[in-house]
Write a protein that holds these residues in place. Structure first.
Motif, short mmCIF file in Angstrom:
data_model
loop_
_atom_site.label_atom_id
_atom_site.label_comp_id
_atom_site.label_asym_id
_atom_site.label_seq_id
_atom_site.Cartn_x
_atom_site.Cartn_y
_atom_site.Cartn_z
N VAL A 62 105.05 -9.83 4.56
CA VAL A 62 104.71 -10.84 3.66
C VAL A 62 102.60 -11.23 4.13
O VAL A 62 102.06 -11.76 4.93
CB VAL A 62 105.46 -12.15 3.59
CG1 VAL A 62 104.52 -13.06 2.51
CG2 VAL A 62 106.81 -12.29 3.84
N VAL A 63 102.22 -10.66 2.50
CA VAL A 63 100.85 -10.80 2.47
C VAL A 63 100.07 -11.30 1.37
O VAL A 63 101.27 -10.98 0.81
CB VAL A 63 100.11 -8.99 3.19
CG1 VAL A 63 100.62 -8.40 4.13
CG2 VAL A 63 100.53 -8.40 1.93
N SER A 64 99.10 -11.66 1.69
CA SER A 64 98.35 -12.14 0.77
C SER A 64 97.25 -11.81 0.54
O SER A 64 96.45 -11.61 1.54
CB SER A 64 98.88 -13.98 0.45
OG SER A 64 97.93 -14.37 -0.79
N PHE A 65 95.83 -11.70 -0.31
CA PHE A 65 94.68 -12.05 -0.18
C PHE A 65 93.97 -12.88 -0.85
O PHE A 65 94.56 -13.83 -1.87
CB PHE A 65 94.24 -10.36 -1.40
CG PHE A 65 94.65 -8.95 -0.54
CD1 PHE A 65 96.17 -8.72 -0.88
CD2 PHE A 65 94.15 -8.19 -0.18
CE1 PHE A 65 96.55 -7.62 -0.76
CE2 PHE A 65 94.59 -7.35 0.29
CZ PHE A 65 95.92 -6.99 0.28
N SER A 73 98.06 -2.82 0.53
CA SER A 73 98.81 -3.87 1.30
C SER A 73 100.16 -2.54 2.01
O SER A 73 101.15 -2.66 2.92
CB SER A 73 99.64 -4.33 0.03
OG SER A 73 99.44 -5.67 -0.93
N SER A 74 99.69 -1.14 1.35
CA SER A 74 101.11 -0.15 1.97
C SER A 74 100.70 0.02 3.28
O SER A 74 101.02 0.94 3.76
CB SER A 74 101.26 1.04 0.48
OG SER A 74 99.66 1.32 0.12
N ILE A 132 98.45 -12.93 6.54
CA ILE A 132 99.56 -12.81 6.43
C ILE A 132 100.52 -14.25 6.36
O ILE A 132 100.08 -14.96 7.07
CB ILE A 132 100.36 -12.25 7.85
CG1 ILE A 132 99.98 -12.77 8.93
CG2 ILE A 132 100.16 -10.61 7.34
CD1 ILE A 132 100.46 -11.81 10.27
N VAL A 133 101.96 -14.28 6.22
CA VAL A 133 102.63 -16.08 6.37
C VAL A 133 102.59 -15.26 8.14
O VAL A 133 102.80 -15.33 8.46
CB VAL A 133 103.39 -15.97 5.51
CG1 VAL A 133 104.62 -16.81 5.79
CG2 VAL A 133 103.21 -15.67 4.33
N VAL A 134 102.35 -17.38 8.50
CA VAL A 134 102.43 -17.43 9.81
C VAL A 134 104.41 -17.61 9.57
O VAL A 134 104.99 -17.77 9.68
CB VAL A 134 102.18 -18.76 10.46
CG1 VAL A 134 102.36 -18.66 10.86
CG2 VAL A 134 100.46 -18.79 9.60
#
Length: 861
Positions: free
Chosen positions: A333-336, A367-368, A411-413
């Motif tokens: 689970v990633v974000s920018f 992301s990949s 990333i989501v903790v």
């Protein structure tokens, strides 16, 4: 019994004293050294012959836990080498010199470091006067040398060959291998941090390229810092003469060069010069902004980030639900986080992973890739850069035109628990839950918004095509430019944008052979100079853009920066940084305040450095072809920058033979222009020499002098020279040659300076100028040498009079021309120009006489 004890104690003390003696020059095997044993001499057990260097068991920083075998420059106490840098010993550890080599053992008998297996037995260990620790055999053959096993430093006499590297230390008291490396390749010297390049010698603005040879090794000596290959220097950084120099990769990642004088080390060079270009200038994800007041940068955090607490060195997300990842150690689970328009140090030296694409594609690449920690996307070109493994500091955008958007991956903790989710659900329940109506309407609303966006984009493209047709252009807006991508292309502007920025090209600030220049203001309130290009060949847009990409990627503090361009339809425009003090000719020949001598010297040095970079520092050599005061622009503090460099490459083959206006200006043209000889960088050297003479005199080299404003005859001591005594057209270079022969340099100085300049100051510039205008190009110095002459690191040469005699012929021709012309006609022209004779353009005065024929311009041979 008492006598035996006293005798034994005496013998023990005597042997301890002998073993603790510091040896000079060399020691033989079966030798042991410890820090305690040699504590009275700070661990020193061996000195070089003249005591310049010492070998010691040393504890840097005064700490008492880590001791190293070191070679130290005695006068400055600088460590130039350490043997066991990654395996320190305690104060009771020992160094043994045996027939097999050097071994360092810590308490308990554990071997911490040793020299490799040797081809023969050791006869002695020598410390040379250059600081080289050498193991020799009985035939004086070298078995092992510290110079061949460098750590973070090299000194005069030491070479760093291709493939070798320097590694920084952990800290001033911890000599273990750090994270920064300086590596020598077959073409460059490169600074890297975890594989990310942040400095190259070839791209440093102070470094000059001397040849295209293959690099073999790096070295420093009494005259500078070099990359050598095939017996000559490939890259050169000239420095003042010094007998001792240290080049070191320090703990913060800077490559520094220091010379030693008296009792102090003096820093002469640091790379990179921009503090924000070092990887951790402001910590991980920190935002570094150049400080205009001091060399210390201003550190802050990007939007939506704050300074981390505890041991964190850098910035972390404000939203505690996110954290910065460790490469390949995070959930899927990633974000920018969008951090706006910024720069990143490694993107200047690396290729993008995608040359033309959109932001979504760039984010998908990152992301990949689990090692990717951030992306930098260039809006104008679609280039995508990624940062892998470690993330360093971010640089504030300097408005250079790359329009690079930065995104940091987060990333989501994982510690977000189900209890937190339950709490959120309860809160939503207490507020009445999520309305069903909203759930139904959301898809419809989203579809409506999407269709509106599609319509607006279609409408904008249609209007753009209509404007193209209205303006008589042969291609749709900029689609033909979007069809291809050229790496390094500067920012692209629409013609309408530049029309608006210049208020429909209202304020004319200059003109030349390539077109007119207008003052403009961009939407970000920055001032620019917009040049409308004319007189170029019928090149295709791609050819034009290819050349602009080359020009746009040439960066030097003494070159005017190209911020962008426009190639729309038949329009060709260039957007430059705005130089608020205008051109040199307006400041030197105009009616404003007099340029002081130091200001003139600074202009000369800055111009010389810019030309030296064009000739020797660029990947592709650039010959300017039109060096003159109009093309030397000034900023605050009279900082000089060369403009219009590289534009001669935009000429068509048919135009390349022209020498007037576009390819040189009369008065600054080298003789080879009109004799069909080869045009090289030495033609720029000639033009620079002519500009240098104008800086000395404060007048155009060719100007009309009437009796009322002639050079004061009293100053010339009544001498009757062809250049100075006859009213009419004066050819100043001849007058300068005559005064040089007589040693009367002060008579050449601008009389407006009065007594504010010395004879030595004028002599220096005049001698350099005369060497630059030698008739034979081979006798002219290159611009790197000229910079050295101006800076004082290269001795002043003596001009070759036999190669300057053509100036006498020039002077006679101009004198004859002025006697034929009616003096009143010159006065009329001068009145119409509303300038003093000192400010008259040479073309206005000599236009009547066209130009000297190619047979005569080089003088009698």
């Amino acid at each position: 019994m008492k006598l035996i004890i006293i005798t034994f104690s005496f013998v023990f003390l005597l042997s301890a004293t002998i073993s603790a003696r510091t040896f000079s020059d060399y020691i033989n095997p079966n030798f042991t050294a410890t820090y305690v044993q040699f504590i009275d001499s700070f661990g020193t057990f061996l000195l070089s012959y003249n005591k310049t260097f010492k070998a010691a068991i040393f504890n840097p920083g005064g700490q008492q836990t880590s001791f190293y075998l070191c070679v130290i420059h005695a006068a400055s106490n600088s460590i130039i080498w350490s043997g066991n840098r990654d395996a320190p010993i305690s104060d009771s550890g020992k160094m043994f010199l045996t027939l097999e080599g050097i071994t360092i053992i810590d308490e308990g008998g554990k071997t911490k470091w040793s020299t490799p297996s040797l081809k023969s037995q050791v006869d002695r260990l020598v410390l040379t006067e250059m600081g080289n620790l050498v193991l020799l055999d009985k035939s004086n053959g070298s078995l092992w040398e510290s110079f061949q096993n460098p750590t973070d430093t090299i000194v005069v006499g030491q070479r760093l060959p291709v493939g070798a590297s320097l590694s920084s230390a952990g800290s001033d008291s911890d000599l273990s291998t750090g994270n920064y490396t300086l590596t020598i390749t077959s073409s460059d010297a490169i600074l890297q941090w975890y594989g990310q390049t942040y400095w190259k010698m070839s791209m440093d603005t102070k470094v000059y390229k001397n040849s295209d040879g293959v690099v073999e090794f790096m070295a420093i000596n009494s005259t500078g810092f070099y990359l050598f290959g095939d017996g000559k220097s490939v890259y050169q950084l000239g420095l003042p003469l010094a007998s001792f120099r240290i080049a070191k990769l320090d703990t913060s990642g800077h490559f520094t060069i220091n010379s030693f004088s008296g009792t102090n080390l003096k820093q002469e060079f640091v790379g990179p010069g921009d503090e924000c270009q070092t990887p951790l200038a402001c910590g991980r994800a920190g935002l570094c902004t150049e400080n205009t007041v001091s060399s210390t940068p201003v550190c802050s955090c990007p939007p939506d980030f704050h300074l981390g607490s505890g041991n964190s060195s850098g910035c972390v997300p404000n939203n505690r639900s996110y954290s910065l990842p460790v490469a390949c150690k995070y959930s899927s689970v990633v974000s920018f986080f969008n951090i706006g328009y910024v720069e990143y140090f490694s993107t200047f030296y690396s290729d993008p992973v995608m040359y033309s694409g959109n932001l979504a594609a760039c984010q998908n690449i990152c992301s990949s890739n689990c090692s990717c920690l951030g992306i930098f996307f260039v809006n104008t070109s679609g280039s995508c850069y990624i940062v892998e493994n470690v993330l360093g500091s971010i640089q504030s955008s300097n408005g250079g035109g790359r329009d690079m958007l930065g995104f940091i991956k987060a990333i989501v903790v994982a510690s977000t628990t189900s209890n937190d989710n339950d709490s959120d659900e309860n809160q939503r329940s207490q507020k009445g839950g999520f309305p069903v109506a909203v759930a139904v309407l959301l898809p419809i609303l989203g579809f409506t918004i999407l269709m509106a966006i599609v319509f607006l984009v279609w409408r904008k493209l249609t209007l753009s095509r209509m404007k193209e047709v209205k303006l008589g252009k042969n291609s749709p807006s900029s689609g033909d430019l979007d069809a291809f991508y050229i790496p390094g292309l500067p920012a692209r502007f629409d013609y309408e944008e530049l029309e608006e920025a210049t208020d429909n090209f209202k304020t004319l600030i200059g003109s030349g052979g390539f077109g007119a220049v207008y003052k403009g203001v961009l939407p970000d309130k920055s001032f620019v100079a917009v040049k409308k290009i004319v007189n170029i060949g019928m090149q295709g847009k791609k050819d034009f853009c290819t050349e602009i990409a080359v020009i746009g990627n040439i960066h030097h503090v003494n070159l005017v920066k190209l911020k962008g361009f426009c190639a729309q339809g038949r329009h060709r425009l260039l957007v430059y940084e705005y130089m608020n003090r205008g051109s040199l000719d307006r400041n030197l020949f105009g009616g404003g305040p007099v340029l002081e001598w130091q200001e003139r010297f600074d202009v000369a040095l800055g111009t010389a450095r810019g030309l030296a970079y064009l000739h020797s520092g660029c990947e592709q050599k650039v010959i300017h072809c039109d060096i003159k005061p109009e093309n030397i622009l000034l900023q605050d503090q009279f900082h000089a920058k060369i403009s219009d460099f590289g534009l001669s490459k935009l000429l068509s083959p048919e135009q390349s033979g022209l020498f007037t206006t576009m390819r040189g200006t009369r008065g600054y043209l080298a003789p080879e222009w009109l004799t069909n000889s080869a045009i090289t960088e030495k033609t720029d050297v000639y033009s620079f020499g002519m500009v240098l003479l104008e800086l000395v005199s404060g007048r155009k080299n060719c100007y009309f002098r009437s009796r009322s404003h002639s050079i004061d005859d009293s100053n010339s001591g009544g001498r009757n020279s062809s250049a100075s005594s006859t009213p009419g057209l004066v050819y100043f270079p001849l007058f300068a040659l005559e005064m040089h022969e007589q040693g009367s340099y002060l008579e050449l100085a601008d009389p407006r300076l009065e007594a504010r300049v010395t004879c030595e100051d004028v002599e220096k510039l005049v001698r350099i100028a005369l060497c630059c205008v030698h008739e034979e190009p081979a006798l002219r110095p290159n611009m790197v040498t000229v910079v050295g002459m101006l800076e004082g690191s290269t001795p002043l040469p003596h001009p070759r009079i036999e190669s300057l005699n053509f100036l006498r012929f020039y002077g006679r021709r101009f004198t004859e021309a002025s006697t034929v012309a009616d003096e009143n006609e010159f006065g009329s022209v001068m009145h119409q120009q509303s300038h003093s004779s000192a400010s008259m353009p040479s073309d206005s005065l000599t236009g009547r006489f066209s130009y000297i024929s190619s047979q005569n311009i080089s003088g009698p041979r």
